[in-house]
Enzyme design. Sequence first.
Site, PDB file in Angstrom:
ATOM      1  N   GLU A   1      -4.786   3.058   6.653  1.00  0.00           N
ATOM      2  CA  GLU A   1      -4.504   2.995   5.221  1.00  0.00           C
ATOM      3  C   GLU A   1      -5.028   4.247   4.527  1.00  0.00           C
ATOM      4  O   GLU A   1      -4.529   4.624   3.472  1.00  0.00           O
ATOM      5  CB  GLU A   1      -5.178   1.751   4.648  1.00  0.00           C
TER       6      GLU A   1
ATOM      7  N   ARG B   1       0.833  -1.207   0.000  1.00  0.00           N
ATOM      8  CA  ARG B   1       0.000   0.000   0.000  1.00  0.00           C
ATOM      9  C   ARG B   1       0.866   1.255   0.000  1.00  0.00           C
ATOM     10  O   ARG B   1       0.575   2.242   0.685  1.00  0.00           O
ATOM     11  CB  ARG B   1      -0.951   0.029   1.210  1.00  0.00           C
TER      12      ARG B   1
ATOM     13  N   SER C   1     -11.222  -0.989   3.746  1.00  0.00           N
ATOM     14  CA  SER C   1     -10.260  -1.331   4.807  1.00  0.00           C
ATOM     15  C   SER C   1      -9.606  -0.062   5.336  1.00  0.00           C
ATOM     16  O   SER C   1      -8.927   0.644   4.592  1.00  0.00           O
ATOM     17  CB  SER C   1      -9.197  -2.284   4.257  1.00  0.00           C
TER      18      SER C   1
END
Length: 341
Positions: free
Chosen positions: A337, A167, A241
């Site tokens: 995230e 990520r 998420s």
Amino acid sequence: MRDFENYSLKAHNTFGIEAKCSRFLEYENVAEAQEVAGILRESDTPYIIIGGGSNLLLTQDFDGIVVHSRLMGTGPVSREMQLMGPVPVSCGSGEVWDDVVAYCIAHGLYGMENLSLIPGDVGASAVQNIGAYGAEAKDLIVEVEAVEIASGRLVTFRGEDCGYGYRDSKFKHEWKNKYLITHVTYQLSTTFEPRLDYGNIRSELERKGITTPTAQQLRDTIIEIRNAKLPDPKVMGNAGSFFMNPIVSREKYETLAVQYEGMPHYDIDADKVKIPAGWMIDQCGWKGKSLGRAGVHDKQALVLVNRGGATGAEIVALCETIRKDVKAKFDIDIHPEVNII
């Protein structure tokens, strides 16, 4: 080019947070991106670059410029190209990611199936290195085209030069707010090689009586799995998420595994192990719980939700409380995230 002042960003963040920016600029082609770059160079106002807003949490109005791409288009795929083997597909940064996945499968181009239904735009895939079910965008990206804000010139980066990690990319660090992404080129295959051994993909296919899925069957199954676990942002605001799954040393994992029998994990290499953040949050008792108007989804603890009227500050407060509880129970730091503004 679209140019608005005192612009609402509610439609540009999937949490559904009401916030405004001083100015909103949106480009639809390379020339307009270069024009936007010129405006940003000449202005002493702060600016941020956003995608589809699926990885964004707004905590207040933004006293500056927000830039967004509406540069569309997916490179034509001819029959001759399909017969050549690996096929490059160039996509405008404003294209919806999942529309590109559907397009490629429909044209016999494979590799994106496990990334089905990930929200957001094409440009964000190159910034965030989106991933799911054992696949990551970095494995497909061969080229990123962008306008350099400082000069207005069009530049091209090879995928391997973008510093992709979990990520992560240079676009989130040393290249942050330095480029306006215009196109991303992915290299896909004309041969379908399904990846079924991540999560519950294989068991779901077996439940349907499918042992050798087509690409469309794999896509459909992943969409069903995601829909069963993740709330629709149009119904309940969320950014998918919220936390990244932490990667710990094997020694740390083995110590915890003694305490928590059956603790899920994914081997990264001989020395590192990934532990699902959602599992740890669930173990801390947060699944389905709320803190004010912000809550944890009752089907997937990795997802924070806006239960109605929550502010960005309320969601941040929930985030920090969860992080503190996970740290206290497992001595592991988990990190958001999403991009918190």
